[in-house]
Design a protein around this motif. Structure first.
Motif: not given
Length: 465
Positions: A128, A130, A135, A149-150, A153, A356
């Motif tokens: 992911p 950041y 991005k 995109q998150k 991933a 996460e």
């Protein structure tokens, strides 16, 4: 940087864990502070990129082709104009050779390789992102909008990275120990300077200066405030006042690994009776973790064991009442401790939090509780394993707005003495934090020198300087 063999071994292990496809690990670029040529300094490389490719230069991307057992480092060599301003920088091929990578190419070639993989419907794994520039790079390469995109991933890659980075080897532990030694100097410098009339900003700046002088810098923005009830209180121009408490939560980053400690001090060097009563509870909870944290034990269980001990002691002071187990089950303790006992720590001060927390601090066996106030902020709950590094940071805070809110709603009224809580609104907060290594059969604090925190040691240190 560790040995070449370390990075080769890590990439080989990553290939086994992911299984197939192509892994793309994006390094970071320079980040402008307020205009393009004025960047934040020093540049902070992406931790997972460092973990597998070891290099700190901006503008690099690592690619691991699992199916063909190939590893690439993509990046553009700097030109003469850059050398004039920045000095000599090794070529990308030289950087690659230092970490055992044999294939290199300019950044424009990355798009061609990714296009080939997509045409062959080969799985492309990425973490992911950041940073916004990363991005955009992912959108250009893979056609995935930043908002997606998150979700896009690779969970396989996330879990593989978490599995590897969670357990620290001997050289990583040594690096954290070195960072803790700088942390010791940061905190003892603050303790020597604390006295009525000195500003929070001055002492916070001195703490930061130690980190910049002896390490790569701070591992997070230093917290130094008399408003200890504010979890992330920044240093202000306020002068330290006689009779108040001040919290210092600070750490450094050295050789890519972090330290993170918190101490709470009486501004005049001597706790008053009310401060001492609360401080002794936090002190006992902090040390209690050494007795219960060990491999195989869930850190969530350690957290709640501390919450029960804290609630028992607060009950003795009259701030809580009723059955302690019922009070903790209802979340009444979160009036005083609205955060978790600790978090993973390593290359990031909240290690791998960008992947996460549900994947880092929890798993299928120990899912997070996102419903209950306080417990929803627990960052680490899973079973401890040898080689884990976690923080041990209990605290007791008296937050006026929270007291008013719960009192008005009657929330947990069977377990809280709101009349007495009213008299603590001017108290502030207390937190004590150290970095904990899980060992073969128990745990120990990291760092050779312990920053004074036991009452007698702390008061003696502050009054003999």
């Amino acid at each position: 940087m560790f040995s070449k063999e370390t990075y080769i071994r890590r990439r080989q292990e990553l290939k086994k864990l992911v299984g197939n496809g192509t892994i793309i690990l994006f390094g970071n670029n320079e980040s402008p502070a307020n205009y393009p040529a004025n960047s934040y300094s020093p540049m902070r490389q992406d931790s997972s990129f460092i973990y597998y490719f070891g290099q700190h230069r901006d503008g690099l991307v690592g690619v691991i082709d699992i199916d063909n057992d190939e590893e690439w480092l993509f990046g553009d060599d700097i030109d003469v104009e850059d050398i004039v301003w920045m000095g000599f920088t090794p070529t990308v091929s030289d950087l690659a050779a230092e970490v055992g990578v044999t294939k290199t190419a300019p950044m424009e070639e990355l798009e061609k390789i990714v296009k080939q993989k997509k045409e062959k419907q080969i799985s492309i794994h990425f973490l992911p992102p950041y940073r916004f520039d990363t991005k955009i790079q992912i959108m250009d390469l893979l056609g995935i909008h930043p908002s997606q995109q998150k979700m896009a991933a690779s969970l396989t890659l996330i879990k593989a990275v978490v599995e590897m980075r969670s357990t620290k080897d001997a050289q990583e532990i040594e690096a954290i120990e070195r960072a803790c030694e700088v942390g010791y100097l940061m905190h003892t410098t603050a303790q020597r300077l604390i006295r009525p009339g000195v500003t929070e900003r001055f002492i916070g700046g001195q703490v930061d200066g130690i980190a910049r002088s002896l390490a790569q810098g701070v591992s997070f923005a230093t917290i130094f405030t008399q408003h200890g009830e504010i979890m992330h209180g920044s240093p202000s121009d306020a002068k330290l006042e006689d009779g108040r408490l001040v919290i210092c939560d600070a750490g450094c980053e050295l050789d890519d690994y972090c330290s993170d400690h918190t101490r709470t001090m009486p501004v005049n060097g001597k706790f008053n009776q009310r401060q001492l009563e609360i401080y002794r509870i936090v002190e006992e909870c902090h040390d209690y973790v050494l007795d219960v944290a060990k491999p195989g034990v869930k850190y969530m269980d350690v957290h709640f064991a501390v919450c029960r001990l804290m609630s028992e002691r607060l009950k003795e002071l009259g701030l809580m009442r009723g059955d302690v187990d019922e009070a903790v089950a209802a979340g009444a303790h979160a009036m005083f401790l609205p955060h978790g006992l600790g978090h993973m720590m390593g290359m990031d001060v909240h290690d791998m939090e960008g992947l996460e927390q549900i994947h880092v601090g929890f798993n299928e066996e120990t899912p997070p509780n996102l419903e209950q106030f306080g417990t929803n902020c627990l960052r680490m709950g899973r079973r401890l394993e040898e080689g884990f590094v976690v923080t041990d940071e209990p605290g007791i805070y008296f937050i006026p707005a929270l007291i008013d809110d719960w009192s008005a709603k009657g929330h947990c009224k069977d377990f809280l003495n709101f009349d007495l809580l009213e008299t603590y609104k001017d108290f502030g907060g207390i937190r004590i934090e150290d970095d904990l290594l899980i060992t073969t059969d128990g745990c120990r604090f990291l760092g050779q020198n312990r920053i004074p925190y036991h009452v007698e040691d702390l008061e003696a240190f502050m009054n003999n300087n």
